[in-house]
Design a protein around this motif. Structure first.
Motif, mmCIF file in Angstrom:
data_model
loop_
_atom_site.group_PDB
_atom_site.id
_atom_site.type_symbol
_atom_site.label_atom_id
_atom_site.label_comp_id
_atom_site.label_asym_id
_atom_site.label_seq_id
_atom_site.Cartn_x
_atom_site.Cartn_y
_atom_site.Cartn_z
ATOM 1 N N UNK A 1 35.437 43.636 36.070
ATOM 2 C CA UNK A 1 36.371 43.648 35.479
ATOM 3 C C UNK A 1 37.720 44.075 36.582
ATOM 4 N N UNK A 2 37.146 44.685 37.605
ATOM 5 C CA UNK A 2 38.193 45.466 38.557
ATOM 6 C C UNK A 2 38.705 44.389 39.367
ATOM 7 N N UNK A 3 38.069 43.379 39.449
ATOM 8 C CA UNK A 3 38.275 42.223 40.625
ATOM 9 C C UNK A 3 39.642 41.558 39.913
ATOM 10 N N UNK B 1 42.381 42.103 27.603
ATOM 11 C CA UNK B 1 41.299 42.891 28.494
ATOM 12 C C UNK B 1 39.945 42.324 28.052
ATOM 13 N N UNK B 2 39.030 42.381 29.006
ATOM 14 C CA UNK B 2 37.941 41.799 28.695
ATOM 15 C C UNK B 2 37.033 42.553 27.576
ATOM 16 N N UNK B 3 36.407 41.941 26.637
ATOM 17 C CA UNK B 3 35.844 42.541 25.595
ATOM 18 C C UNK B 3 34.665 43.419 25.866
ATOM 19 N N UNK B 4 34.030 42.946 27.006
ATOM 20 C CA UNK B 4 32.594 43.812 27.484
ATOM 21 C C UNK B 4 31.814 42.968 27.548
ATOM 22 N N UNK C 1 27.682 47.152 36.122
ATOM 23 C CA UNK C 1 28.285 46.051 36.981
ATOM 24 C C UNK C 1 29.668 45.887 36.351
ATOM 25 N N UNK C 2 29.864 45.774 35.200
ATOM 26 C CA UNK C 2 31.032 45.512 34.250
ATOM 27 C C UNK C 2 32.374 46.281 34.854
ATOM 28 N N UNK C 3 32.168 47.405 35.352
ATOM 29 C CA UNK C 3 33.324 48.363 35.940
ATOM 30 C C UNK C 3 33.610 47.487 37.403
ATOM 31 N N UNK D 1 34.910 34.502 33.609
ATOM 32 C CA UNK D 1 36.225 34.432 34.029
ATOM 33 C C UNK D 1 37.261 35.560 33.102
ATOM 34 N N UNK D 2 36.970 35.849 32.047
ATOM 35 C CA UNK D 2 37.812 36.864 31.317
ATOM 36 C C UNK D 2 37.244 38.396 31.980
ATOM 37 N N UNK D 3 36.130 38.544 32.783
ATOM 38 C CA UNK D 3 36.036 39.722 33.216
ATOM 39 C C UNK D 3 34.583 40.461 32.624
#
Ligand SMILES: NC(=O)c1ccc[n+]([C@@H]2O[C@H](COP(=O)([O-])OP(=O)(O)OC[C@H]3O[C@@H](n4cnc5c(N)ncnc54)[C@H](O)[C@@H]3O)[C@@H](O)[C@H]2O)c1
Ligand SMILES: N[C@@H](CC=O)C(=O)O
Length: 498
Positions: free
Chosen positions: A74-76, A154-157, A69-71, A181-183
C-alpha cells in the motif's frame, strides 16, 4: 504429487507454468495434512494433475503473509504498482499459448476460445494498472467555519476471491488486478476443477515482481476454505463469482465480520427478438449468444423470446445454424463446443430437457447418441417453452436452447423479468422506440442491443436482483477495493486572513 502429465509436457513451451502446489507468501506449498485431489480433463476424464488440499492453519498463514505484505504494497506509489501490473500483463500475453493450453485441458473450452479468454483476462490487468493511478478523492465545499473538507481513497485491506471454473483466468484477473492496483493483497481460491490457470497466473505474478504475500493462491475443500476466509476478520473484502446458491451462503458466513462483498452470481438471460428483425440475422446471433463455452456462461441466452410473427422462420434458421456446430475435444482442430465440466453437468442438462418435454415442449434437435464422450452434450433446441419448466426458471448452464413465442412488447417485458435473476439481457430489433422501452423496463444490470458481445474492461459488469452485488471492471470496478476516508481540517483560519 504426480509428475506433469505427458500430454501437458509435450504441449507447453514453458512447463514451469504448470504447478501442482498452492502458492502462499511467494512459496509453492504442499498440503501439510497430505490430502490431495485429482484434476481431470473433462474431454477425456483423464487426470491431468493433482492439487494439495491445504489445512486450516495454512489458509491462516496466507492471511498472515498478506497482512505483513500489505504494509509495503500500500505504501508503493500508484505508478510503481502500475509498472508491476503491466509487467504481469506482458507476461500473460507472452505466454498466451501455454495459458490457453492449460485452460483447455482443465476446462474443456476450444483452444481458440481459451486464447480469447487469456486475451480478455489480460485486458483487465492493463485496464486496472492504469485505473490505479486515478483513484481520486474530492474536495468538499465546507459548511464548517475555517475548515477544509475532503476525501481520500485508501485500500480496503486484504481481499479474498473465490472464482468459478467456467472462466478460470479472466474471473481472477478482473478481480485481482483491481484489488492489486488499489493497494490490496489478494488471496485467490479458484474452483478445484480449474486450479492450474490460477497457479500459472501466480507463477507469472512472481516473475512480474509482485512481492511475496501479495498474490496468494490457496487450494482446499471449498466449503472449508470459504468458511475460514469469510470468518477471518483481517480479510476486509470478499469477491465471489459463482452460483447464487453459494453466493447466499457466503453472505451468511461473512455477516459476523461485516465484509465488503462483491458478488457476481448466476444469470438467466432473455434474448428478445422483435417482429421487425430478419429471422436469419437474429437466429445466428442467438446461436452465438447461447452456445459459447458450451452454454456454460453467465451471459448465455437462457430464454429466447421471439415475436410470434417470425417465430417459425426463426426456429428454422436457428435449427440450421445449430446443426452446423461441431462438438469435440477442444484441443483437436476446429470445434465449436467442448465438453461440459463434468458428468453431473451432463446429467443436469438431460434432466432439464426431460422436464421440458414432460411438460409439453417440443425437442427439435439434440440427439445425445452422437455425443463424442461421457461429458459431452449435443446442442438441444426446445420450442414451446413455458414458465413452469426448469429450462425457463433455472440457469441451465448447458447447450440447451429454449424458445418461446410472444405477442406484444408488454408481454415480453413481463416474461423477461419473470425470474429471480437480473444479470444480462439481449434485445434484437431496429425499432428505436421499442429498444428504448425494453431497455428501460428490463430488470437487468446489463442490456445489450443488437450485439452478442457486451463485455470488456471499460464496462461496469454486474447484475441486479439475485444476480449479485457491485460492479467489476469499468471506471468503478476499483472502488470495490477502496475505502473513502473523509477528512475535516479545522481551525485553519479564513482565506481572507481573519
Ligand atoms: N455473474 C458473473 O459474472 C458470473 C461469471 C461466471 C460464472 N458465474 C456463475 O457461476 C456459476 C457456475 O460456476 P460454478 O459452478 O463454479 O459455481 P459454484 O458456486 O458452484 O462455485 C464457485 C466457487 O465457489 C466454490 N464453492 C462451491 N461450493 C462451495 C461451498 N459450499 N462453500 C463455499 N464455496 C463453494 C467453488 O469451489 C468455486 O470456487 C453459474 O451460476 C454462473 O452464472 C457468474
Ligand atoms: N462471460 C462472462 C463470464 C460469465 O460466465 C464474462 O465475460 O465475464
Amino acid at each position: 504429487m504426480t509428475t506433469l502429465s505427458t500430454t501437458l509436457a509435450k504441449r507447453l513451451e514453458d512447463p514451469r507454468l504448470f504447478r501442482q502446489y498452492a502458492y502462499v507468501n511467494g512459496k509453492w506449498t504442499h498440503g501439510e495434512g497430505g490430502r490431495e485431489e485429482a484434476v481431470y480433463d473433462p474431454a477425456t476424464n483423464e487426470a491431468i494433475g493433482h492439487i494439495p488440499l491445504l489445512e486450516a492453519e495454512q489458509i491462516t498463514a496466507a492471511v498472515d503473509a498478506a497482512e505483513a505484505a500489505f504494509v509495503h504494497w500500500r505504501a508503493l506509489r500508484a505508478d510503481e504498482r502500475c509498472e508491476r501490473l503491466l509487467a504481469w500483463y506482458d507476461l500473460i500475453q507472452a505466454n498466451r499459448e501455454d495459458l490457453a493450453t492449460i485452460m483447455t485441458l482443465e476446462q474443456g473450452k476450444p483452444l481458440p476460445d481459451a486464447r480469447g479468454e487469456v486475451e480478455y483476462g489480460a485486458s483487465f490487468v492493463r485496464w486496472f494498472a492504469e485505473e490505479g493511478k486515478r483513484t481520486y478523492g474530492e474536495t468538499i465545499p465546507s459548511h464548517i467555519p475555517n475548515a477544509s473538507l475532503g476525501t481520500i481513497k485508501e485500500p480496503v485491506g486484504i481481499a479474498a476471491m473465490i472464482t468459478p471454473w467456467n472462466f478460470p483466468l479472466a474471473m481472477i484477473t478482473r478481480k485481482a488486478a483491481a484489488a492489486l492496483a488499489a493497494g490490496c493483497p489478494v488471496i485467490v481460491k479458484p474452483a478445484n476443477e480449474t486450479p492450474f490457470s490460477a497457479l500459472a497466473l501466480a507463477e507469472l505474478a512472481e516473475r512480474a515482481g509482485i512481492p511475496e504475500g501479495i498474490f496468494n493462491v490457496v487450494l482446499g475443500e471449498p466449503a472449508e476454505v470459504s468458511k475460514i476466509l469469510c470468518s477471518e476478520p483481517r480479510i476486509r473484502a470478499l469477491s465471489f463469482t459463482g452460483s447464487t446458491r453459494v453466493g447466499r451462503l457466503l453472505i451468511e458466513q461473512s455477516a459476523n465480520t461485516v465484509k465488503r462483498l462483491s458478488l457476481e452470481l448466476g444469470g438467466n438471460a432473455p434474448f428478445i427478438v422483435g417482429p421487425d428483425m430478419d429471422p436469419k440475422e437474429a437466429a445466428y446471433a442467438a446461436v452465438a449468444a447461447k452456445f459459447q463455452t458450451a452454454g456454460q456462461d453467465c451471459l448465455a441466452a437462457n430464454r429466447i423470446l421471439v415475436h410470434e410473427s417470425i417465430h417459425d422462420e426463426f426456429v428454422a434458421q436457428f435449427t440450421e445454424r445449430m446443426a452446423a456446430l461441431t462438438v469435440g475435444n477442444g484441443l483437436h482442430g476446429e470445434v465449436d463446443l467442448g465438453p461440459l465440466i463434468h458428468r453431473q453437468a451432463v446429467e443436469k442438462a438431460a434432466a432439464i430437457v426431460d422436464d421440458a418435454i414432460s411438460q409439453g415442449a417440443t425437442m427439435i434437435a439434440g440427439d445425445q447418441s452422437q455425443a463424442p464422450g461421457d461429458n459431452f452434450f449435443m446442442p438441444v433446441l426446445l420450442t414451446g417453452v413455458t414458465p413452469q419448466m426448469k429450462v425457463w426458471r433455472e440457469e441451465n448452464f448447458a447447450p440447451v436452447a429454449g424458445i418461446t413465442a410472444y405477442s406484444s412488447d408488454d408481454e415480453v417485458i413481463e416474461m423477461a423479468n419473470d425470474t429471480e435473476y437480473g444479470l444480462a439481457a439481449y434485445i434484437y430489433t431496429h425499432d428505436i422506440r421499442r429498444i428504448w422501452k425494453l431497455m428501460r423496463a428490463l430488470e437487468y444490470g446489463m442490456v445489450s442491443v443488437n450485439s452478442v458481445k457486451m463485455t470488456g474492461p471499460p464496462v461496469p459488469f454486474g447484475g441486479v436482483k439475485q444476480s449479485g452485488l457491485g460492479r467489476e471492471g469499468g471506471a468503478t470496478g476499483i472502488d470495490e477495493y477502496l475505502e473513502t476516508k473523509y477528512y475535516c481540517l479545522g481551525a485553519l483560519g479564513s482565506v481572507s486572513g481573519s
